[in-house]
Design a protein around this motif. Structure first.
Motif, mmCIF file in Angstrom:
data_model
loop_
_atom_site.group_PDB
_atom_site.id
_atom_site.type_symbol
_atom_site.label_atom_id
_atom_site.label_comp_id
_atom_site.label_asym_id
_atom_site.label_seq_id
_atom_site.Cartn_x
_atom_site.Cartn_y
_atom_site.Cartn_z
ATOM 1 N N TYR A 38 28.896 23.835 64.616
ATOM 2 C CA TYR A 38 30.014 23.151 65.250
ATOM 3 C C TYR A 38 30.442 23.798 66.567
ATOM 4 C CZ TYR A 38 30.401 20.333 61.076
ATOM 5 O OH TYR A 38 30.117 19.456 60.064
ATOM 6 N N GLY A 39 29.732 24.832 67.001
ATOM 7 C CA GLY A 39 30.076 25.497 68.251
ATOM 8 C C GLY A 39 30.124 24.576 69.456
ATOM 9 N N PRO A 40 29.114 23.743 69.685
ATOM 10 C CA PRO A 40 29.165 22.827 70.837
ATOM 11 C C PRO A 40 30.352 21.878 70.767
ATOM 12 C CG PRO A 40 26.923 23.007 70.009
ATOM 13 C CD PRO A 40 27.806 23.693 69.008
ATOM 14 N N TRP A 41 30.680 21.404 69.576
ATOM 15 C CA TRP A 41 31.831 20.501 69.422
ATOM 16 C C TRP A 41 33.128 21.215 69.791
ATOM 17 C CZ3 TRP A 41 36.228 20.771 66.441
ATOM 18 C CH2 TRP A 41 37.001 19.605 66.367
ATOM 19 N N VAL A 42 33.293 22.451 69.314
ATOM 20 C CA VAL A 42 34.504 23.209 69.639
ATOM 21 C C VAL A 42 34.613 23.403 71.148
ATOM 22 C CG1 VAL A 42 35.701 25.413 69.391
ATOM 23 C CG2 VAL A 42 34.560 24.395 67.415
ATOM 24 N N ALA A 43 33.508 23.770 71.789
ATOM 25 C CA ALA A 43 33.522 24.003 73.233
ATOM 26 C C ALA A 43 33.942 22.749 73.991
ATOM 27 C CB ALA A 43 32.141 24.474 73.693
ATOM 28 N N ARG A 44 33.513 21.594 73.531
ATOM 29 C CA ARG A 44 33.927 20.342 74.205
ATOM 30 C C ARG A 44 35.420 20.105 74.051
ATOM 31 N NH1 ARG A 44 29.188 18.354 71.748
ATOM 32 N NH2 ARG A 44 30.390 17.202 70.192
ATOM 33 N N GLN A 45 35.976 20.442 72.898
ATOM 34 C CA GLN A 45 37.397 20.191 72.652
ATOM 35 C C GLN A 45 38.301 21.047 73.538
ATOM 36 O OE1 GLN A 45 38.101 17.543 70.611
ATOM 37 N NE2 GLN A 45 35.861 17.496 70.649
ATOM 38 N N VAL A 46 37.836 22.223 73.939
ATOM 39 C CA VAL A 46 38.671 23.124 74.743
ATOM 40 C C VAL A 46 38.225 23.158 76.204
ATOM 41 C CG1 VAL A 46 39.239 24.528 72.738
ATOM 42 C CG2 VAL A 46 37.291 25.178 74.169
ATOM 43 N N ALA A 47 37.374 22.236 76.595
ATOM 44 C CA ALA A 47 36.916 22.192 77.984
ATOM 45 C C ALA A 47 38.112 22.085 78.920
ATOM 46 C CB ALA A 47 35.973 21.005 78.188
ATOM 47 N N GLY A 48 38.132 22.908 79.939
ATOM 48 C CA GLY A 48 39.227 22.921 80.903
ATOM 49 C C GLY A 48 40.243 24.015 80.647
#
Length: 212
Positions: free
Chosen positions: A22-32
């Motif tokens: 789920y690492g890529p998903w988490v990174a997308r959620q906190v982008a910015g």
């Protein structure tokens, strides 16, 4: 030996991290987000993704695991690893985003969610990949079937021991998904594959968005 017992032995020989999945998903959620707190960071696999675009503080209560993470990011000015749990954080700090992966079930649910919200900057985001108690075989069946397949893909060679990032202390979750949804009523909680759920909440008026 039962079928589930055989599957368990097979999975131990081909270990792979459900959390890293789920690492890529988490990174997308906190982008910015520019300043991120990762609670229970382990050896830093998620931090390695987040530090590419943000400054990251990782909290890890297990001394041996924290030492691995600290050595891994030694000299990186964008990463700080602290050997402590969430209670040992700097009480004055606020972050643009806070992440927890397979950590919340180690902590008091309702109290921790409240304190996590208080640690966010206005407009900040809380992102959780968590573990929940589940005792229904029918619900677990897709993960039971998919798990050995993923193990063969991600770790095709037979392992004698799990990799270092999978050796941190663990605990069995006590809360059900219904318990978590009730405690996090202002967030969107979704059941996910491999015995996980996701929770995303914005600090702005308790709104939620971006749950894919």
């Amino acid at each position: 030996m039962t079928v589930l017992g055989r599957l368990n032995r097979f999975n131990q020989r081909h270990p792979w991290s459900h959390n890293d999945h789920y690492g890529p998903w988490v990174a997308r959620q906190v982008a910015g987000a520019r300043d991120i707190l990762d609670v229970g960071c382990g050896t830093g696999n998620l931090i390695d993704r987040l530090r590419r675009t943000a400054t990251v503080t990782g909290l890890e209560p297990d001394p041996a695991t924290a030492e691995i993470a600290a050595e891994r990011f030694a000299g990186d000015p964008h990463v700080t690893i602290i050997n402590t749990d969430f209670a040992g954080r700097d009480p004055e700090r606020r972050w643009d985003a806070i992440t927890l992966v397979a950590v919340l079930h180690h902590m008091p649910l309702t109290q921790t969610l409240r304190e996590l919200r208080e640690c966010l900057n206005p407009g900040g985001r809380l992102v959780i990949v968590g573990c929940h108690r589940e005792r229904r075989l029918l619900t677990d069946l897709p993960a039971i079937i998919a798990n050995p397949v993923m193990g063969l893909i991600k770790h095709p060679t037979r392992a004698d021991a799990p990799p270092p990032h999978m050796t941190a202390p663990t605990a069995e979750p006590q809360e059900t998904l219904a318990d978590i949804r009730a405690a996090a009523s202002s967030a969107r909680v979704r059941r996910r594959l491999f015995w996980r759920y996701t929770l995303v909440e914005s600090a702005a008026a308790g709104s939620t968005h971006g749950y894919d």
